[in-house]
Scaffold this motif. Structure first.
Motif, PDB file in Angstrom:
ATOM      1  N   LYS A   1     135.432  17.225  -5.374  1.00 13.53           N
ATOM      2  CA  LYS A   1     135.186  18.469  -4.585  1.00 13.53           C
ATOM      3  C   LYS A   1     135.508  18.111  -3.212  1.00 13.53           C
ATOM      4  O   LYS A   1     134.388  17.420  -2.867  1.00 13.53           O
ATOM      5  CB  LYS A   1     134.239  19.216  -4.954  1.00 13.53           C
ATOM      6  CG  LYS A   1     134.493  20.939  -4.609  1.00 13.53           C
ATOM      7  CD  LYS A   1     135.418  21.655  -5.350  1.00 13.53           C
ATOM      8  CE  LYS A   1     135.276  23.144  -5.212  1.00 13.53           C
ATOM      9  NZ  LYS A   1     136.091  23.611  -6.224  1.00 13.53           N
ATOM     10  N   ASP A   2     136.339  18.600  -2.487  1.00 13.45           N
ATOM     11  CA  ASP A   2     136.656  18.083  -1.003  1.00 13.45           C
ATOM     12  C   ASP A   2     136.505  19.620  -0.301  1.00 13.45           C
ATOM     13  O   ASP A   2     136.298  20.459  -0.717  1.00 13.45           O
ATOM     14  CB  ASP A   2     137.947  17.566  -0.857  1.00 13.45           C
ATOM     15  CG  ASP A   2     137.996  17.345   0.697  1.00 13.45           C
ATOM     16  OD1 ASP A   2     137.035  16.950   1.149  1.00 13.45           O
ATOM     17  OD2 ASP A   2     138.902  16.706   1.183  1.00 13.45           O
ATOM     18  N   ASN A   3     136.067  19.375   1.084  1.00 13.69           N
ATOM     19  CA  ASN A   3     135.606  20.624   2.017  1.00 13.69           C
ATOM     20  C   ASN A   3     134.665  21.338   1.670  1.00 13.69           C
ATOM     21  O   ASN A   3     134.913  22.828   1.795  1.00 13.69           O
ATOM     22  CB  ASN A   3     136.994  21.172   2.531  1.00 13.69           C
ATOM     23  CG  ASN A   3     138.172  20.250   3.093  1.00 13.69           C
ATOM     24  OD1 ASN A   3     137.773  19.471   4.197  1.00 13.69           O
ATOM     25  ND2 ASN A   3     139.184  20.252   2.525  1.00 13.69           N
TER      26      ASN A   3
ATOM     27  N   CYS B   1     132.591  15.737   0.849  1.00 16.72           N
ATOM     28  CA  CYS B   1     133.362  15.436   0.038  1.00 16.72           C
ATOM     29  C   CYS B   1     132.522  14.451  -1.197  1.00 16.72           C
ATOM     30  O   CYS B   1     131.804  13.786  -0.926  1.00 16.72           O
ATOM     31  CB  CYS B   1     134.675  14.679   0.209  1.00 16.72           C
ATOM     32  SG  CYS B   1     135.851  14.228  -0.800  1.00 16.72           S
TER      33      CYS B   1
END
Length: 301
Positions: free
Chosen positions: A11-13, A36
């Motif tokens: 999972k980013d941002n 991240c």
């Protein structure tokens, strides 16, 4: 036959804000981060066999970030990133490594009527404080700290001469020029064995960040620079001298150009060389200079 040679997902941002309320002083401290999380492990079948049973959902990763932020300190970012990175291999036997990057956004306490305001802050630049952590089962914890987006400029004290001249060269030598760059500096710590080792060294992270930032600014301002290469090498060496627990330093410095404007066509107006006062800032292209300076030998903390 082709094979899956590498796989990593996550999972980013993930946007995160945390406020600490000191009831005794009625003072708030705020931290805003972008996180991240990427995982590695026995996840090949999710790619090759459409087998989702090995996937820790990225939404679960987001929830984990928020829950661990509630239950643990989020500063310094090296600690919080280490807590997150250590969690996933410990929680899921088939996950062998976690890569976590934490970007801390800059909020500075306001000064109102000469006094620090208890709960108001301002964003005084795009500079961020970063931490990247890799926790791999059986291999300890690797921590990298950094400064990014620190925009600096000096109007003199920089030169560039003696470079290769051939049929491709049109750039003139100069002994006095504007020097501007956007600092991207990173330093890698000697490996930590466990999360407890990271926790026992918490005071070092803020101290190293302050040293690296002060060294970067001080060297940039005071060095009579003959090139970006020479100046950044001095910066890296000074950080290694100031922080013995760091084993290497990386710099990436774009050279943001400011060009003189020849105005002699207008009534002989002089605006070049020693008469230059008005310049045209250039957005692109720009030089990009990088270096890594490492200790000859490294040791574990």
């Amino acid at each position: 036959m082709p094979e899956l040679s590498a796989a990593r997902y996550g999972k980013d941002n993930i946007r995160l804000y945390k406020v600490h309320r000191d009831e005794a002083t009625k003072t708030h401290t705020v931290t805003e981060m972008t996180v991240c999380v990427l995982l590695e492990g026995e996840i090949q079948s999710s790619y090759t066999d459409a087998d989702n049973s090995v996937i820790v959902a990225t939404d679960s990763m987001k929830n984990t970030v928020y829950l661990l932020a509630k239950q643990n300190p989020v500063t310094p970012p090296e600690l919080f990133a280490s807590i997150l990175a250590s969690h996933f291999p410990a929680k899921y036997p088939h996950i062998h490594a976690a890569h976590v990057k934490v970007i801390t956004h800059r909020w500075t306490r306001m000064t109102i009527d000469g006094k620090p305001h208890p709960h108001s802050f301002l964003r005084d630049g795009a500079e961020t404080r970063n931490a990247e952590v890799v926790c791999r089962r059986g291999a300890g914890i690797i921590v990298r700290s950094g400064i990014q987006g620190l925009l600096v400029l000096k109007s003199t004290g920089s030169a560039f001469y003696g470079f290769v001249r051939d049929e491709y060269t049109s750039l003139d030598e100069t002994w006095d020029r504007i020097l501007s760059t956007e600092v991207d500096a990173n330093w890698e710590w000697c490996p930590f064995g466990t999360l407890n080792d990271v926790k026992s060294n918490i005071p070092l992270f803020d101290k190293a960040w302050e040293s690296a930032r002060n060294i970067t600014l001080g060297t940039f301002a005071n060095d009579n620079s003959v090139s970006v290469q020479a100046t950044m090498y001095k910066m890296a060496n000074e950080i290694l001298a100031a922080v013995p627990e760091v084993n290497r330093v990386d710099y990436s410095l774009p050279n943001k150009h400011y060009f003189e404007i020849d105005m002699e066509w207008h009534k002989g107006l002089k605006n070049t060389g020693k008469d230059a006062e008005v310049y045209a800032p250039q957005s692109s292209p720009s030089g990009l200079i990088k270096c890594t300076v490492s200790r000859t030998k490294t040791s574990k903390l």
